[in-house]
Design a protein around this motif. Structure first.
Motif, PDB file in Angstrom:
ATOM      1  N   THR A 143     -40.075  29.353  18.502  1.00  0.00           N
ATOM      2  CA  THR A 143     -40.220  29.842  19.881  1.00  0.00           C
ATOM      3  C   THR A 143     -39.180  30.938  20.123  1.00  0.00           C
ATOM      4  N   GLY A 144     -39.570  31.918  20.947  1.00  0.00           N
ATOM      5  CA  GLY A 144     -38.671  33.065  21.138  1.00  0.00           C
ATOM      6  C   GLY A 144     -38.439  33.786  19.825  1.00  0.00           C
ATOM      7  N   GLY A 145     -39.474  33.806  18.979  1.00  0.00           N
ATOM      8  CA  GLY A 145     -39.320  34.344  17.616  1.00  0.00           C
ATOM      9  C   GLY A 145     -39.451  35.853  17.509  1.00  0.00           C
ATOM     10  N   THR A 194     -43.578  32.662  18.842  1.00  0.00           N
ATOM     11  CA  THR A 194     -44.082  32.633  20.216  1.00  0.00           C
ATOM     12  C   THR A 194     -43.058  33.255  21.162  1.00  0.00           C
ATOM     13  N   GLY A 195     -43.543  33.643  22.336  1.00  0.00           N
ATOM     14  CA  GLY A 195     -42.708  34.243  23.366  1.00  0.00           C
ATOM     15  C   GLY A 195     -43.629  34.753  24.459  1.00  0.00           C
ATOM     16  N   ARG A 196     -43.051  35.421  25.468  1.00  0.00           N
ATOM     17  CA  ARG A 196     -43.883  35.900  26.581  1.00  0.00           C
ATOM     18  C   ARG A 196     -44.355  37.335  26.410  1.00  0.00           C
ATOM     19  N   ASP A 255     -45.401  30.898  27.335  1.00  0.00           N
ATOM     20  CA  ASP A 255     -44.152  30.641  28.061  1.00  0.00           C
ATOM     21  C   ASP A 255     -43.786  29.176  27.817  1.00  0.00           C
ATOM     22  N   VAL A 256     -42.583  28.912  27.330  1.00  0.00           N
ATOM     23  CA  VAL A 256     -42.222  27.524  26.982  1.00  0.00           C
ATOM     24  C   VAL A 256     -42.130  26.596  28.193  1.00  0.00           C
ATOM     25  N   THR A 257     -42.120  27.171  29.388  1.00  0.00           N
ATOM     26  CA  THR A 257     -42.040  26.315  30.584  1.00  0.00           C
ATOM     27  C   THR A 257     -43.418  25.906  31.096  1.00  0.00           C
ATOM     28  N   ASN A 290     -36.141  27.714  19.777  1.00  0.00           N
ATOM     29  CA  ASN A 290     -35.106  28.746  19.912  1.00  0.00           C
ATOM     30  C   ASN A 290     -35.149  29.475  21.255  1.00  0.00           C
ATOM     31  N   ALA A 291     -36.317  29.487  21.930  1.00  0.00           N
ATOM     32  CA  ALA A 291     -36.441  30.247  23.179  1.00  0.00           C
ATOM     33  C   ALA A 291     -35.364  29.795  24.160  1.00  0.00           C
ATOM     34  N   GLY A 292     -34.707  30.748  24.790  1.00  0.00           N
ATOM     35  CA  GLY A 292     -33.668  30.381  25.739  1.00  0.00           C
ATOM     36  C   GLY A 292     -33.248  31.558  26.584  1.00  0.00           C
ATOM     37  N   GLN A 293     -32.608  31.243  27.660  1.00  0.00           N
ATOM     38  CA  GLN A 293     -32.032  32.264  28.548  1.00  0.00           C
ATOM     39  C   GLN A 293     -30.653  31.787  28.972  1.00  0.00           C
ATOM     40  N   ALA A 294     -29.725  32.730  29.166  1.00  0.00           N
ATOM     41  CA  ALA A 294     -28.359  32.389  29.575  1.00  0.00           C
ATOM     42  C   ALA A 294     -27.967  33.246  30.763  1.00  0.00           C
ATOM     43  N   VAL A 307     -36.262  26.533  30.978  1.00  0.00           N
ATOM     44  CA  VAL A 307     -36.434  27.309  29.744  1.00  0.00           C
ATOM     45  C   VAL A 307     -35.729  26.635  28.569  1.00  0.00           C
ATOM     46  N   ASN A 308     -34.463  26.273  28.770  1.00  0.00           N
ATOM     47  CA  ASN A 308     -33.670  25.801  27.629  1.00  0.00           C
ATOM     48  C   ASN A 308     -33.948  24.338  27.269  1.00  0.00           C
ATOM     49  N   LEU A 309     -34.152  23.493  28.286  1.00  0.00           N
ATOM     50  CA  LEU A 309     -34.271  22.051  27.999  1.00  0.00           C
ATOM     51  C   LEU A 309     -35.722  21.570  28.065  1.00  0.00           C
ATOM     52  N   ALA A 328     -29.338  25.286  20.074  1.00  0.00           N
ATOM     53  CA  ALA A 328     -28.595  24.992  21.309  1.00  0.00           C
ATOM     54  C   ALA A 328     -27.552  26.083  21.470  1.00  0.00           C
ATOM     55  N   SER A 329     -26.286  25.732  21.409  1.00  0.00           N
ATOM     56  CA  SER A 329     -25.200  26.699  21.620  1.00  0.00           C
ATOM     57  C   SER A 329     -23.898  25.926  21.510  1.00  0.00           C
ATOM     58  N   THR A 330     -22.792  26.634  21.293  1.00  0.00           N
ATOM     59  CA  THR A 330     -21.500  25.944  21.469  1.00  0.00           C
ATOM     60  C   THR A 330     -21.419  25.420  22.901  1.00  0.00           C
ATOM     61  N   CYS A 380     -25.727  25.289  16.771  1.00  0.00           N
ATOM     62  CA  CYS A 380     -24.979  25.695  17.963  1.00  0.00           C
ATOM     63  C   CYS A 380     -24.198  26.979  17.708  1.00  0.00           C
ATOM     64  N   PRO A 381     -24.854  28.127  17.948  1.00  0.00           N
ATOM     65  CA  PRO A 381     -24.149  29.392  17.697  1.00  0.00           C
ATOM     66  C   PRO A 381     -23.077  29.653  18.754  1.00  0.00           C
ATOM     67  N   GLY A 382     -22.007  30.314  18.331  1.00  0.00           N
ATOM     68  CA  GLY A 382     -21.091  30.958  19.270  1.00  0.00           C
ATOM     69  C   GLY A 382     -21.705  32.299  19.658  1.00  0.00           C
ATOM     70  N   TYR A 383     -20.924  33.173  20.276  1.00  0.00           N
ATOM     71  CA  TYR A 383     -21.478  34.468  20.704  1.00  0.00           C
ATOM     72  C   TYR A 383     -22.084  35.188  19.503  1.00  0.00           C
ATOM     73  N   THR A 384     -23.360  35.555  19.665  1.00  0.00           N
ATOM     74  CA  THR A 384     -24.128  36.134  18.563  1.00  0.00           C
ATOM     75  C   THR A 384     -24.692  37.471  19.004  1.00  0.00           C
ATOM     76  N   THR A 386     -26.996  39.687  19.949  1.00  0.00           N
ATOM     77  CA  THR A 386     -28.393  39.790  20.404  1.00  0.00           C
ATOM     78  C   THR A 386     -28.419  40.333  21.831  1.00  0.00           C
ATOM     79  N   ASP A 387     -29.640  40.458  22.386  1.00  0.00           N
ATOM     80  CA  ASP A 387     -29.788  40.945  23.766  1.00  0.00           C
ATOM     81  C   ASP A 387     -29.039  40.060  24.768  1.00  0.00           C
ATOM     82  N   ILE A 388     -29.018  38.738  24.506  1.00  0.00           N
ATOM     83  CA  ILE A 388     -28.325  37.837  25.440  1.00  0.00           C
ATOM     84  C   ILE A 388     -26.855  38.247  25.534  1.00  0.00           C
TER      85      ILE A 388
HETATM   86  P1  NAP Z   1     -32.855  36.892  22.974  1.00  0.00           P
HETATM   87  O1  NAP Z   1     -32.905  37.986  21.991  1.00  0.00           O
HETATM   88  O2  NAP Z   1     -32.886  37.222  24.441  1.00  0.00           O
HETATM   89  O3  NAP Z   1     -33.960  35.856  22.619  1.00  0.00           O
HETATM   90  C1  NAP Z   1     -34.449  34.892  23.488  1.00  0.00           C
HETATM   91  C2  NAP Z   1     -35.904  34.673  23.137  1.00  0.00           C
HETATM   92  O4  NAP Z   1     -36.401  33.633  23.954  1.00  0.00           O
HETATM   93  C3  NAP Z   1     -36.728  35.930  23.368  1.00  0.00           C
HETATM   94  O5  NAP Z   1     -37.490  36.205  22.216  1.00  0.00           O
HETATM   95  C4  NAP Z   1     -37.614  35.567  24.563  1.00  0.00           C
HETATM   96  O6  NAP Z   1     -38.909  36.129  24.386  1.00  0.00           O
HETATM   97  C5  NAP Z   1     -37.662  34.042  24.467  1.00  0.00           C
HETATM   98  N1  NAP Z   1     -37.851  33.444  25.782  1.00  0.00           N
HETATM   99  C6  NAP Z   1     -37.042  33.525  26.873  1.00  0.00           C
HETATM  100  N2  NAP Z   1     -37.594  32.859  27.891  1.00  0.00           N
HETATM  101  C7  NAP Z   1     -38.778  32.363  27.451  1.00  0.00           C
HETATM  102  C8  NAP Z   1     -39.805  31.589  28.034  1.00  0.00           C
HETATM  103  N3  NAP Z   1     -39.757  31.183  29.316  1.00  0.00           N
HETATM  104  N4  NAP Z   1     -40.872  31.265  27.268  1.00  0.00           N
HETATM  105  C9  NAP Z   1     -40.955  31.656  25.990  1.00  0.00           C
HETATM  106  N5  NAP Z   1     -40.021  32.379  25.364  1.00  0.00           N
HETATM  107  C10 NAP Z   1     -38.937  32.729  26.103  1.00  0.00           C
HETATM  108  O7  NAP Z   1     -31.517  36.022  22.811  1.00  0.00           O
HETATM  109  P2  NAP Z   1     -30.940  35.187  21.561  1.00  0.00           P
HETATM  110  O8  NAP Z   1     -29.485  35.343  21.647  1.00  0.00           O
HETATM  111  O9  NAP Z   1     -31.632  35.508  20.302  1.00  0.00           O
HETATM  112  O10 NAP Z   1     -31.275  33.687  22.015  1.00  0.00           O
HETATM  113  C11 NAP Z   1     -31.941  32.753  21.190  1.00  0.00           C
HETATM  114  C12 NAP Z   1     -31.366  31.371  21.432  1.00  0.00           C
HETATM  115  O11 NAP Z   1     -30.009  31.332  20.986  1.00  0.00           O
HETATM  116  C13 NAP Z   1     -31.346  30.937  22.907  1.00  0.00           C
HETATM  117  O12 NAP Z   1     -31.749  29.593  23.008  1.00  0.00           O
HETATM  118  C14 NAP Z   1     -29.888  31.094  23.283  1.00  0.00           C
HETATM  119  O13 NAP Z   1     -29.526  30.244  24.337  1.00  0.00           O
HETATM  120  C15 NAP Z   1     -29.220  30.731  21.983  1.00  0.00           C
HETATM  121  N6  NAP Z   1     -27.849  31.207  21.852  1.00  0.00           N
HETATM  122  C16 NAP Z   1     -27.547  32.535  21.874  1.00  0.00           C
HETATM  123  C17 NAP Z   1     -26.223  32.937  21.747  1.00  0.00           C
HETATM  124  C18 NAP Z   1     -25.808  34.391  21.771  1.00  0.00           C
HETATM  125  O14 NAP Z   1     -24.614  34.671  21.917  1.00  0.00           O
HETATM  126  N7  NAP Z   1     -26.714  35.338  21.598  1.00  0.00           N
HETATM  127  C19 NAP Z   1     -25.214  31.979  21.585  1.00  0.00           C
HETATM  128  C20 NAP Z   1     -25.573  30.636  21.566  1.00  0.00           C
HETATM  129  C21 NAP Z   1     -26.883  30.252  21.695  1.00  0.00           C
HETATM  130  P3  NAP Z   1     -39.768  36.690  25.630  1.00  0.00           P
HETATM  131  O15 NAP Z   1     -38.824  37.443  26.505  1.00  0.00           O
HETATM  132  O16 NAP Z   1     -40.814  37.532  24.979  1.00  0.00           O
HETATM  133  O17 NAP Z   1     -40.357  35.489  26.279  1.00  0.00           O
END
Ligand code: NAP
Length: 258
Positions: free
Chosen positions: A14-16, A38-40, A62-64, A89-93, A112-114, A140-142, A183-187, A189-191
């Motif tokens: 998910t969120g791939g 999958t993703g939106r 949408d995972v929700t 993997n799909a998540g928002q922060a 979204v996350n849980l 998940a995450s740290t 559980c990644p630390g800051y990675t 990506t777009d987040i």
């Molecule tokens: P990202 O590039 O923003 O990826 C998040 C992905 O989740 C996107 O592909 C997005 O796709 C999808 N997504 C978001 N909301 C969704 C929804 N409602 N339904 C389906 N898909 C959804 O950020 P990322 O850093 O790779 O995040 C991936 C995971 O790693 C998340 O769970 C995040 O919490 C975790 N994480 C990230 C970090 C960090 O520092 N980057 C650290 C710890 C954990 P669409 O927008 O197309 O839906």
């Protein structure tokens, strides 16, 4: 498709389409799996899947949205057979001081996350139970292991993901299925880029200063790369990690030790 060592496995991420999920999807394809992402955003998903014809397919969901998830798993199965490896993997922060965290933000982080992790796991588990083999890996995450200021809703949701991981791991322990969290630390990506932009907007610091601050929380003094998270997921998805279950593995340069 039998879950043997020779048959290609089917993984759903998910969120791939972006960030960590895209790195995971590509690592699993490189290891010989068929991968559904999958993703939106259809255009993002299709652009990545088009690079791996016959090995990766894109399914919008949408995972929700419970009904959309049911449809997505049916489409994924029609393409590549039952899902044997699920990567939630799909998540928002989103960040906000606690008293500015309104019920909508709180609910969005939990949904979204849980709840997304819960719904996708419910969709995938019956086929894994039937096959007596499966891997569920929750990104998940740290923030699932320790607290951070100004992200109470996100931290609560990710702690929930770790709790779900532990409970389900015990429930399916004798069924050939493992359930773990990474559980990644800051990675990188777009987040993270959005978090840096947020700090710049709210504090007036420069991008470089904000970035250095995020990196300084990591004892290795750097931002984690998505491929490093993907390597951990790949290992957990294999037969060699059969005894590893219920774990929450930090990929954070030593920031969190549990
Ligand atoms: P990202 O590039 O923003 O990826 C998040 C992905 O989740 C996107 O592909 C997005 O796709 C999808 N997504 C978001 N909301 C969704 C929804 N409602 N339904 C389906 N898909 C959804 O950020 P990322 O850093 O790779 O995040 C991936 C995971 O790693 C998340 O769970 C995040 O919490 C975790 N994480 C990230 C970090 C960090 O520092 N980057 C650290 C710890 C954990 P669409 O927008 O197309 O839906």
């Amino acid at each position: 498709m039998a879950a043997t060592d020779t048959a290609p496995r089917h993984a759903l991420v998910t969120g791939g389409g972006s960030g960590i999920g895209a790195a995971i999807a590509q690592a699993l394809v490189a290891a010989g799996m068929r991968v559904t992402i999958t993703g939106r955003r259809p255009e993002v998903l299709q652009a990545l899947a088009a690079r791996y014809p016959g090995q990766m397919q894109a399914v919008v969901a949408d995972v929700t949205d419970e009904a959309a998830i049911a449809q997505a798993f049916a489409r994924a199965k029609a393409g590549f057979g039952p899902v044997q490896v699920l990567v939630n993997n799909a998540g928002q922060a989103h960040s906000a001081p606690f008293l500015k965290t309104d019920a909508a933000l709180w609910q969005q982080m939990l949904s979204v996350n849980l709840t997304g992790t819960f719904l996708c796991t419910q969709a995938a588990l019956p086929d894994m139970l039937a096959a007596k083999w499966g891997r569920i890996i929750n990104v998940a995450s740290t923030a699932g292991l320790v607290g951070y200021a100004y992200v109470a809703a996100y931290v609560a949701a990710k702690h929930g993901v770790v709790g779900l991981t532990r409970a389900l791991a015990l429930e399916v322990a004798k069924k050939g299925i493992t359930v773990n969290a990474v559980c990644p630390g800051y990675t990188e990506t777009d987040i993270l880029r959005e978090s840096i932009a947020n700090v710049v907007a709210k504090t007036g610091r420069s991008v470089d200063e904000a970035r250095a601050e995020f990196a300084s929380g990591n004892p290795q003094g750097r931002i984690v790369q998505p491929e490093e998270v993907a390597d951990t997921v790949l290992w957990l998805s294999g037969t060699g990690a059969a005894s590893v279950t219920g774990q929450s593995i930090a990929v954070s340069g030593g920031e969190v030790m549990h």
